[in-house]
Design a protein around this motif. Structure first.
Motif, short mmCIF file in Angstrom:
data_model
loop_
_atom_site.label_atom_id
_atom_site.label_comp_id
_atom_site.label_asym_id
_atom_site.label_seq_id
_atom_site.Cartn_x
_atom_site.Cartn_y
_atom_site.Cartn_z
N VAL A 335 0.84 -1.21 0.00
CA VAL A 335 0.00 0.00 0.00
C VAL A 335 0.87 1.26 0.00
CG1 VAL A 335 -1.74 1.28 1.29
CG2 VAL A 335 -1.88 -1.21 1.15
N THR A 336 1.96 1.22 0.78
CA THR A 336 2.89 2.35 0.80
C THR A 336 3.51 2.57 -0.58
OG1 THR A 336 3.42 1.85 3.10
CG2 THR A 336 4.92 3.31 1.94
N ILE A 337 3.86 1.48 -1.27
CA ILE A 337 4.44 1.60 -2.61
C ILE A 337 3.46 2.27 -3.56
CG2 ILE A 337 5.19 0.27 -4.62
CD1 ILE A 337 6.49 -1.70 -2.75
N ILE A 338 2.19 1.87 -3.52
CA ILE A 338 1.19 2.47 -4.41
C ILE A 338 1.00 3.94 -4.10
CG2 ILE A 338 -1.25 2.40 -5.06
CD1 ILE A 338 -1.18 -0.61 -4.67
N VAL A 339 0.93 4.29 -2.80
CA VAL A 339 0.77 5.70 -2.41
C VAL A 339 1.97 6.52 -2.88
CG1 VAL A 339 0.65 7.26 -0.44
CG2 VAL A 339 -0.73 5.19 -0.45
N VAL A 340 3.18 5.98 -2.70
CA VAL A 340 4.38 6.69 -3.14
C VAL A 340 4.38 6.88 -4.65
CG1 VAL A 340 6.89 6.52 -3.34
CG2 VAL A 340 5.79 5.98 -1.18
N LEU A 341 3.98 5.84 -5.40
CA LEU A 341 3.95 5.94 -6.86
C LEU A 341 2.95 7.00 -7.31
CD1 LEU A 341 4.09 2.18 -7.92
CD2 LEU A 341 5.88 3.89 -8.18
N LEU A 342 1.76 6.99 -6.74
CA LEU A 342 0.75 7.96 -7.14
C LEU A 342 1.17 9.38 -6.79
CD1 LEU A 342 -2.51 6.04 -6.12
CD2 LEU A 342 -1.54 6.30 -8.39
N THR A 343 1.73 9.55 -5.58
CA THR A 343 2.14 10.89 -5.16
C THR A 343 3.32 11.41 -5.99
OG1 THR A 343 1.45 10.35 -2.90
CG2 THR A 343 2.86 12.27 -3.19
N ALA A 344 4.34 10.55 -6.17
CA ALA A 344 5.51 10.96 -6.94
C ALA A 344 5.14 11.21 -8.40
CB ALA A 344 6.61 9.90 -6.84
N GLY A 345 4.24 10.40 -8.95
CA GLY A 345 3.80 10.62 -10.32
C GLY A 345 3.04 11.93 -10.48
N LYS A 346 2.22 12.27 -9.49
CA LYS A 346 1.48 13.52 -9.54
C LYS A 346 2.42 14.73 -9.44
CE LYS A 346 -2.17 16.20 -9.35
NZ LYS A 346 -3.06 16.39 -10.53
N LEU A 347 3.45 14.63 -8.59
CA LEU A 347 4.35 15.76 -8.36
C LEU A 347 5.42 15.90 -9.43
CD1 LEU A 347 4.88 15.47 -4.49
CD2 LEU A 347 3.42 17.09 -5.70
N PHE A 348 5.99 14.77 -9.87
CA PHE A 348 7.17 14.83 -10.74
C PHE A 348 6.99 14.11 -12.07
CE2 PHE A 348 8.59 14.79 -6.26
CZ PHE A 348 9.12 16.06 -6.20
N GLY A 349 5.81 13.56 -12.35
CA GLY A 349 5.58 12.91 -13.63
C GLY A 349 6.27 11.55 -13.72
N ILE A 350 6.69 11.20 -14.94
CA ILE A 350 7.31 9.90 -15.19
C ILE A 350 8.59 9.70 -14.37
CG2 ILE A 350 8.38 8.43 -16.95
CD1 ILE A 350 6.40 9.55 -18.94
N PRO A 351 9.50 10.71 -14.27
CA PRO A 351 10.67 10.51 -13.39
C PRO A 351 10.30 10.21 -11.95
CG PRO A 351 11.02 12.40 -14.83
CD PRO A 351 9.60 11.99 -15.01
N GLY A 352 9.22 10.82 -11.47
CA GLY A 352 8.78 10.53 -10.12
C GLY A 352 8.30 9.10 -9.95
N VAL A 353 7.61 8.56 -10.96
CA VAL A 353 7.15 7.18 -10.89
C VAL A 353 8.33 6.22 -10.88
CG1 VAL A 353 5.86 5.39 -12.13
CG2 VAL A 353 4.94 7.70 -11.98
N ILE A 354 9.35 6.52 -11.69
CA ILE A 354 10.50 5.61 -11.78
C ILE A 354 11.38 5.71 -10.54
CG2 ILE A 354 12.58 5.10 -13.12
CD1 ILE A 354 11.09 6.08 -15.59
#
Length: 400
Positions: A335-354
């Motif tokens: 669950v933490t991984i999914i939250v981090v992915l969604l938050t980082a993707g929203k803030l930083f786009g594709i680099p944030g997801v990776i």
């Protein structure tokens, strides 16, 4: 007498003030937090002073990132060859020749196939989408699904309209963005030229870098700082090496499976699945969507075969590949991984997801070390505080 009473009252007031404010740990924490926030506010107002540093890292950041990823991937191989009495320079030369061979093979064989299949898929994708919508229309022609059919038609039209608008915006902004495109291409060319040089010196002298860094750290903090950096390095290396290897095996399994069942665009779809697999949990779901659409358009039998291939791949990945390669080293809840992915993707786009998960792992390690240090010196956790085990690394090695 009145003077003595005044002195006593002043002393009692000072004692009360000292007890409840100056010597209060909660107030101290709040004051320190306030100072930290004030510093952040001041830095946010003078960010323009850091523009030269930003420009420097915008040029040198990409080759360092690429060299770092390759370093974590191939350094264990070079260490293994060094244990087998192969000189480190010779091992680095062998690895570089292997990388050059793979690049040449990709340019000659793999890239033309990917380019051909990509162009064909882009050209035929509207037909695939129309066929999928037509099949759903045939399925939903009954009166029960009539309202859903209208909604599906509206969704289809909105999707086509959105795609057309995005395509028009891209075309309109192409000429205005030529300068940025040229700048990006220049950075990529610089990265491709400088990355092998950085990688060579990382592989040659990278293991001595912590010892050079420790010379800048005060003596009393060297052991704790060394263990912190060592744990951060372990987390990053395990994640990068593990994710890349898992993505490679996922692409290989899909390639073999799609080739066996005769699915179109097998190479392109397999590589797409491997790349998207770098995004934990969400990547596999995103990768299967175009695969299912192409299989559904081909035939119902092909759809069943693709589902079987996907089930076999997921079983091998979940039961064999990920436990052997990744294990549970990161110790991060899904669950933490999914939250981090969604938050980082929203803030930083594709680099944030990776980069969101390794960045979170690094911050987690730093916070744990700081919190243990705070537990030791605050005295607020005396009942449930368990001291961390003493590190086994000799101090003499750190002072090398």
């Amino acid at each position: 007498m009145e003077q003595e009473k005044d002195k006593v009252s002043v002393k009692s007031a000072a004692t009360w003030f000292w007890k409840w404010f100056l010597n209060n740990k909660v107030v101290t924490i709040l004051l320190v937090s306030l100072l930290v926030l004030l510093n952040l506010l001041v830095f946010s107002k003078i960010t323009y002073l850091f523009n030269p540093i930003k420009g420097f890292f915008s040029v040198i950041g990409l080759p360092i990132l690429m060299a770092g990823i390759l370093f974590y991937l191939v350094n264990p191989l070079i260490d293994w060859m060094e244990k087998k009495k192969i000189p480190r320079i010779a091992g680095i030369a062998i690895v570089f020749m292997i990388i050059i061979g793979l690049v040449v093979w990709g340019i000659i064989i793999l890239i033309p196939i990917i380019r051909e299949q990509t162009m064909s898929l882009i050209e035929n994708w509207p037909n695939y989408w129309d066929k999928v919508i037509a099949q759903f229309d045939n399925l939903l022609r009954s009166n029960i699904f009539s309202q859903l059919q209208v909604q599906l038609t509206d969704v289809n039209q909105s999707i086509i309209k959105s795609i057309s608008e995005q395509a028009n915006s891209v075309v309109n902004s192409t000429f205005s963005g030529i300068g940025s495109v040229l700048g990006t291409m220049t950075n990529i060319v610089i990265a491709l030229i400088t990355m092998p040089i950085i990688l060579f010196f990382l592989l040659k002298d990278g293991r001595n870098l912590p010892y050079y860094t420790m010379k800048l750290i005060p003596t009393k903090l060297r052991l704790s700082t060394y263990n912190l950096l060592k744990e951060i390095n372990t987390q990053i290396s395990q994640y990068i090496r593990g994710q890349l290897l898992v993505a490679f095996f996922v692409a290989l399994m899909f390639w073999i499976g799609f080739a066996i069942i005769g699915l179109e665009y097998a190479v392109l779809l397999a590589i797409l699945a491997g790349v998207l697999n770098l995004v934990p949990y969400l990547g596999s779901f995103l990768a299967i969507i175009p695969i299912l659409i192409i299989a559904l358009v081909s035939s119902p039998g092909m759809l069943v075969k693709v589902i079987i291939v996907f089930a076999i791949e997921q079983t091998l990945e979940g039961r064999l590949i990920q436990p052997l390669i990744l294990g549970s080293n990161l110790k991060i809840h899904p669950v933490t991984i999914i939250v981090v992915l969604l938050t980082a993707g929203k803030l930083f786009g594709i680099p944030g997801v990776i980069l969101g998960i390794p960045a979170y792992a690094v911050m987690k390690v730093i916070f744990e070390h700081l919190f243990i240090r705070y537990q030791t010196y605050s005295g607020l956790y005396e009942q449930d505080y368990n001291p961390a085990p003493k590190p086994s690394t000799p101090i003499g090695k750190i002072k090398k």
